[in-house]
Write an enzyme that holds these catalytic residues in place. Structure first.
Site, PDB file in Angstrom:
ATOM      1  N   ASP A   1      44.697  36.040  36.852  1.00 32.41           N
ATOM      2  CA  ASP A   1      45.191  36.975  35.857  1.00 32.41           C
ATOM      3  C   ASP A   1      44.157  38.090  35.726  1.00 32.41           C
ATOM      4  O   ASP A   1      43.013  37.936  36.177  1.00 32.41           O
ATOM      5  CB  ASP A   1      45.388  36.247  34.524  1.00 32.41           C
ATOM      6  CG  ASP A   1      45.821  37.179  33.418  1.00 32.41           C
ATOM      7  OD1 ASP A   1      46.756  37.967  33.649  1.00 32.41           O
ATOM      8  OD2 ASP A   1      45.210  37.145  32.332  1.00 32.41           O
TER       9      ASP A   1
ATOM     10  N   ASP B   1      43.741  33.287  30.793  1.00 33.21           N
ATOM     11  CA  ASP B   1      43.188  33.004  29.464  1.00 33.21           C
ATOM     12  C   ASP B   1      44.175  33.196  28.332  1.00 33.21           C
ATOM     13  O   ASP B   1      43.862  32.882  27.181  1.00 33.21           O
ATOM     14  CB  ASP B   1      41.951  33.878  29.206  1.00 33.21           C
ATOM     15  CG  ASP B   1      42.317  35.311  28.842  1.00 33.21           C
ATOM     16  OD1 ASP B   1      43.343  35.811  29.359  1.00 33.21           O
ATOM     17  OD2 ASP B   1      41.587  35.919  28.047  1.00 33.21           O
TER      18      ASP B   1
ATOM     19  N   ASP C   1      49.679  32.909  30.219  1.00 35.45           N
ATOM     20  CA  ASP C   1      49.218  32.253  31.440  1.00 35.45           C
ATOM     21  C   ASP C   1      49.435  30.748  31.407  1.00 35.45           C
ATOM     22  O   ASP C   1      49.363  30.094  32.451  1.00 35.45           O
ATOM     23  CB  ASP C   1      47.718  32.524  31.657  1.00 35.45           C
ATOM     24  CG  ASP C   1      47.407  33.996  31.794  1.00 35.45           C
ATOM     25  OD1 ASP C   1      48.192  34.699  32.443  1.00 35.45           O
ATOM     26  OD2 ASP C   1      46.391  34.439  31.235  1.00 35.45           O
TER      27      ASP C   1
END
Length: 631
Positions: free
Chosen positions: A310, A505, A509
């Protein structure tokens, strides 16, 4: 509850086997051999009963493992009166099962933090009054009050003139979203400014946040559990053991030789060495700020070939920073920052607080503002040291100055401009963005050195932001504008290239972390949902620690394999010696214990692994992208 119960059972079985062995030895040395045999038999039978129950359970699930060899050796020893050998095997087996249970007991947690973040009630405006009602009672059309710092309880539309929502946990966008009346607001986002009214458009169970929780749960349940490393050799080793034992019995007509073969063959190097090495690796990784939830995730880490990252909070810091200060006059840049920060002390807006923090970090003295007027979401005006100061977005400041907007068409994607005017003149602007972590390129190259062959970016950000951030980093793939379920699909698609690790995080996600072979959460500021769904948590807010974790995982697995290879090799030699009559069952049990001690000591080497990346951590800062640092 399931893992805690299993751990308690394994602890009790280990204590029973140890107690029966020691008590039997005491009776034996007191020349009470019959009592000793009874005690040894009782302990071995208890362990054998538990072992048979586990074997039958595995067979019902279509699984077969090395536990069968341990059951055969104990059964044969008890059948032919070799009770001491049976007791020793019982201790070896229960000890291995205890260590394995301990490793698995840390592998999962309930999603308590995620569920605790879900609002339980909402403040509803009805008939001119405010009332707190359970979330289940909210229906579309209800008018809700969302106070500053509250989590938006259900999906809805903004019913006030303006609202500022922190959606970073949902979309990955680091900058708060400015929403006007009629704009859609997602449940799970946080009110980052003043209270506003929300008109509910969905029930709680149909809203975005509830859907993300369901995705996490489904992804976790759909991920097949990893089989034990030891079981991969189970069928072959079992066939060799049984064939050798039967051959020894057939050719010598001595069943004790078959018992000796089975006792020596008890696969404790496999049962013990693997969990000891992997649990030691888990402990060692924690020393470097990498919390791995058990031995199974650590073993899978050692086989990872594809990394999905990410952006926000992972590849970047996740917090907006001042990356440059432009001056349109002869006013020094630090003075522009000082005046802007002094005025922003009166604002709770996240961008304003970032400016204040940056000024304090530079050691600037900030006077108290006066005559302050804030227009939420646009800007703030006031007086600093007798000077009129305006701080806000470009349109707001230029309207106050009654001038045309500059436009700033060259502003980089993903950046935010904060204009500053002093005494009726536009004096400068602060350019803010969520920049790459320092040394990001160095870290990605180091991860490739650890065996990662493919690295891709999967982000909820816009494509232009993602392309700007990843320029020059050599990603093998880039996926932008993804929703949580699309991130899950990305992870599943990447599996065609091998086992996948996902790093993130935010709440958005969490489903992808749960779906990946190994999910890694940035645990310092990351969302609780991500931490719970992940198999690994980076306790130190630096992605370079991931390299240390990968190195520890690979070296721990290699140590486990070395221990298994050496242990099985010595066991095979012992089985041959027993088959030719050179070892009795008790001597075979003693030899097996010596082999166990040797492989355990070798497995414990994992406690002293010194990862190369840990030694070089922090050096990446000297290779940081200078263009990303503040002016």
């Amino acid at each position: 509850m399931k893992f805690a119960r299993r751990n308690r059972i394994e602890t009790v079985l280990l204590l029973i086997s140890l107690a029966s062995l020691l008590l039997g030895l005491a009776f034996y040395f007191l020349v009470r051999s019959e009592a000793a045999k009874v005690v040894w038999s009782a302990g071995a039978l208890t362990i054998l009963a538990a072992l048979l129950a586990e074997i039958f359970g595995d067979l019902r699930r279509g699984e077969i493992g090395l536990d069968i060899v341990a059951a055969l050796s104990m059964s044969a020893a008890l059948t032919f009166g070799e009770t001491l050998a049976a007791a020793v095997v019982a201790v070896m087996y229960s000890g291995g099962a205890f260590l394995e249970s301990f490793a698995e007991g840390r592998a999962r947690r309930e999603m308590q933090d995620l569920l605790s973040r879900v609002p339980r009630a909402a403040t509803r405006h009805r008939d001119g009054e405010l009332e707190d009602v359970p979330l289940e009672e909210i229906i579309p059309g209800d008018r809700l009050l969302v106070r500053q710092g509250d989590v938006v309880p259900v999906d809805g539309t903004i019913a006030s003139a303006l609202a500022f929502l922190d959606t970073s946990a949902l979309t990955g966008e680091s900058m708060p979203a400015r929403l006007t009346m009629g704009s859609e607001a997602m449940s799970g986002s946080t009110n980052a400014a003043e209270a506003f009214y929300l008109t509910a458009t969905r029930r709680a169970e149909e809203s975005t946040y509830a859907g993300i929780i369901r995705l996490v749960d489904q992804a976790q349940r759909s991920k097949a559990p990893m089989s034990r490393l030891a079981d991969r050799w189970s069928l072959g080793f079992l066939a060799i053991t049984v064939a050798l034992a039967l051959a020894a019995w057939w050719f010598t007509e001595d069943p004790i030789r078959a018992v000796a073969v089975l006792v020596v063959a008890t696969p404790c190097p496999l049962i013990l060495a693997v969990p000891v090495a992997l649990v030691a690796g888990v402990s060692r990784a924690a020393h470097f700020g990498v919390l791995i939830k058990g031995a199974k995730p650590l073993e899978m880490m050692a086989r990872i070939r594809t990394l999905v990252l990410d952006k926000t909070g992972t590849l970047t810091d996740g917090r907006p920073r001042i990356i440059s200060i432009d001056s349109y006059s002869d006013m020094p840049k630090d003075e522009i920052l000082r005046l802007a920060a002094a005025l922003d002390q009166a604002s709770k807006h996240p961008v304003a607080q970032t400016i204040v923090t940056a000024a304090k970090q530079r050691g600037l003295t900030l006077p108290i503002p006066s005559d302050v007027e804030e227009i939420p979401g646009d800007g703030i005006v006031g007086t600093i040291d007798g000077r009129s100061v305006i701080v806000g977005d470009d349109d707001f400041v230029m309207q106050r100055l009654r001038q045309k907007t500059n436009g700033h068409s060259n502003l980089a994607a993903g950046s935010t401009l904060v204009a500053v005017a002093v005494d009726g003149r536009l004096t400068g602007c602060l350019i803010m963005a969520d920049p790459l972590r320092e040394g990001a390129a160095v870290v990605l190259n180091a991860l490739r050195c650890e065996g990662i062959t493919r690295i891709v970016l999967a982000t909820g950000d816009r494509i232009e932001v993602a392309e700007r951030i990843t320029q020059g980093l050599g990603f093998d793939g880039l996926y932008a504008g993804l929703t949580p379920d699309q991130k899950v699909l990305t992870v599943l698609t990447e599996r065609k290239n091998g086992p996948v690790m996902m790093v993130g995080d935010g709440i958005n996600d969490a489903p992808a972390l749960a779906a990946a072979d190994v999910g890694v959460a940035m645990g310092v500021r990351g969302a609780a949902a991500a931490a719970e769904a992940a198999d690994v948590i980076l306790l130190v807010d630096r992605i370079d620690q991931l390299g240390a974790g990968l190195e520890i995982a690979r070296r721990s697995r290699r140590i486990a394999l070395e221990s298994v290879g050496a242990g099985i090799g010595f066991s095979v030699l012992g089985m041959l010696a027993a088959a030719f009559g050179y070892l009795t069952p008790v001597e075979g049990a003693g030899l097996q214990e010596a082999i166990d001690v040797a492989v355990i000591l070798n497995a414990l080497r994992a406690l002293h692994i010194q990862p190369y990346m840990a030694a070089t951590a922090g050096q990446g800062s000297s290779h940081g992208l200078s263009q990303q640092t503040a002016a």
